[in-house]
Design a protein around this motif. Structure first.
Motif, PDB file in Angstrom:
ATOM      1  N   VAL A 111       0.838  -1.206   0.000  1.00 33.42           N
ATOM      2  CA  VAL A 111       0.000   0.000   0.000  1.00 33.42           C
ATOM      3  C   VAL A 111       0.871   1.254   0.000  1.00 33.42           C
ATOM      4  N   THR A 112       1.945   1.247   0.799  1.00 28.77           N
ATOM      5  CA  THR A 112       2.769   2.452   0.906  1.00 28.77           C
ATOM      6  C   THR A 112       3.485   2.759  -0.401  1.00 28.77           C
ATOM      7  N   ARG A 113       4.011   1.748  -1.073  1.00 30.52           N
ATOM      8  CA  ARG A 113       4.712   2.039  -2.329  1.00 30.52           C
ATOM      9  C   ARG A 113       3.743   2.575  -3.376  1.00 30.52           C
ATOM     10  N   SER A 114       2.491   2.134  -3.316  1.00 30.59           N
ATOM     11  CA  SER A 114       1.489   2.668  -4.223  1.00 30.59           C
ATOM     12  C   SER A 114       1.168   4.122  -3.902  1.00 30.59           C
ATOM     13  N   ALA A 115       1.298   4.487  -2.621  1.00 25.27           N
ATOM     14  CA  ALA A 115       0.990   5.854  -2.190  1.00 25.27           C
ATOM     15  C   ALA A 115       2.160   6.816  -2.376  1.00 25.27           C
ATOM     16  N   LEU A 116       3.365   6.313  -2.554  1.00 23.42           N
ATOM     17  CA  LEU A 116       4.562   7.162  -2.557  1.00 23.42           C
ATOM     18  C   LEU A 116       4.499   8.348  -3.526  1.00 23.42           C
ATOM     19  N   PRO A 117       4.067   8.169  -4.772  1.00 20.53           N
ATOM     20  CA  PRO A 117       4.043   9.336  -5.667  1.00 20.53           C
ATOM     21  C   PRO A 117       3.197  10.482  -5.125  1.00 20.53           C
ATOM     22  N   TYR A 118       2.125  10.159  -4.450  1.00 22.14           N
ATOM     23  CA  TYR A 118       1.234  11.192  -3.917  1.00 22.14           C
ATOM     24  C   TYR A 118       1.787  11.771  -2.615  1.00 22.14           C
ATOM     25  N   LEU A 119       2.395  10.932  -1.791  1.00 24.32           N
ATOM     26  CA  LEU A 119       3.014  11.425  -0.566  1.00 24.32           C
ATOM     27  C   LEU A 119       4.185  12.349  -0.881  1.00 24.32           C
ATOM     28  N   HIS A 120       4.952  12.020  -1.913  1.00 22.61           N
ATOM     29  CA  HIS A 120       6.066  12.878  -2.326  1.00 22.61           C
ATOM     30  C   HIS A 120       5.591  14.288  -2.653  1.00 22.61           C
ATOM     31  N   ALA A 121       4.394  14.398  -3.168  1.00 23.68           N
ATOM     32  CA  ALA A 121       3.872  15.702  -3.597  1.00 23.68           C
ATOM     33  C   ALA A 121       3.233  16.489  -2.461  1.00 23.68           C
TER      34      ALA A 121
END
Length: 250
Positions: A111-121
């Motif tokens: 789940v976290t790796r899927s969320a990473l692009p959005y968390l980075h932003a």
């Protein structure tokens, strides 16, 4: 009081009941828009509830895209989904070990790796993983569950180290025995549920089960901007079980 969660979007896995449902309610009370992943999201009180099995990478990625499209991104991820397991090391076969570890540990990574692009932003990116007192205290008949939650603690620290300089804070909470539906089911299966509940309560120094709302309060603190310099920690919500050694009551 103006909440630090106003304008932020959170995703809670396993948000349909117990600790997850309490976290959803707490974050929404403070102004967050909250999405939920759960295998059975029927009746969930959230801004978006999706039927997502976190052991299915395709489903996770599709669900994450749906969240990002609806809310324009993601700021907070609470990795709460998990399954229990009972018995010593001989009680569960290899398939069950693989299933529990896949959900409780790999599921967090998935789940976290899927969320990473959005968390980075996000300027307020935060991840909170739900571990357990079983990660640090040797509990009888919890071998597989304890192994999975111990891995959650190690994974959380490694993730925090990997992403701190990218502006993503990662922490964990470690609840004691909580008054949740899963514990309720265990008690219902006991020969004497009243005696078993009393035993669970008495092993925690403050003498009772932890409430889901107390755990949600800890998650909300770690997830929010008020904890902007807090990363890589595990916050115990266990009535003192991990650290206190009280004399027996005479």
């Amino acid at each position: 009081m103006v909440s630090g969660f106003v304008g932020l979007t959170a995703l809670v896995t396993g948000g349909a009941s117990g600790i997850g449902a309490a976290v959803v309610a707490r974050l929404r009370e403070e102004g967050a828009r909250v999405a939920v992943f759960d295998i059975n999201p029927e009746g969930v009180r959230a801004d978006l509830a999706l039927a997502v099995d976190i052991s299915d990478d395709d489903a996770v990625r599709a669900g994450m895209l749906r969240v990002a499209e609806m809310f324009g991104g993601l700021d907070i991820l609470v990795n709460n989904a998990g399954v229990g397991a009972r018995g010593d090391i001989s009680a569960n076969d290899d398939a069950e070990w693989a299933r529990v570890l896949d959900i409780n540990v790999v599921g967090i990574a998935r789940v976290t790796r899927s969320a990473l692009p959005y968390l980075h932003a996000s300027h307020f990116a935060s991840v909170v993983n739900v571990a357990s007192i079983a990660a640090t205290a040797g509990l009888p008949q919890r071998a597989l569950y304890s192994a999975s939650k111990g891995a959650v603690l190690g994974l959380s620290r490694a993730m925090a180290a990997d992403y701190v300089r990218l502006g993503i804070r990662i922490n964990a909470v470690a609840p004691g025995t909580a008054d949740t539906p899963w514990v309720g089911r265990l008690l219902s299966e006991a020969d004497d549920p009243i005696v078993e509940r009393s035993a669970l309560e008495s092993r925690q120094p403050h003498g009772r089960l932890v409430t889901a709302e107390e755990i949600a309060d800890a998650v909300a603190y770690l997830a929010g901007p008020r904890a902007s310099s807090t990363t890589g920690i595990t916050l115990a919500v266990d009535g003192g079980m991990a650290e206190l050694r009280l004399a027996a009551v005479q």
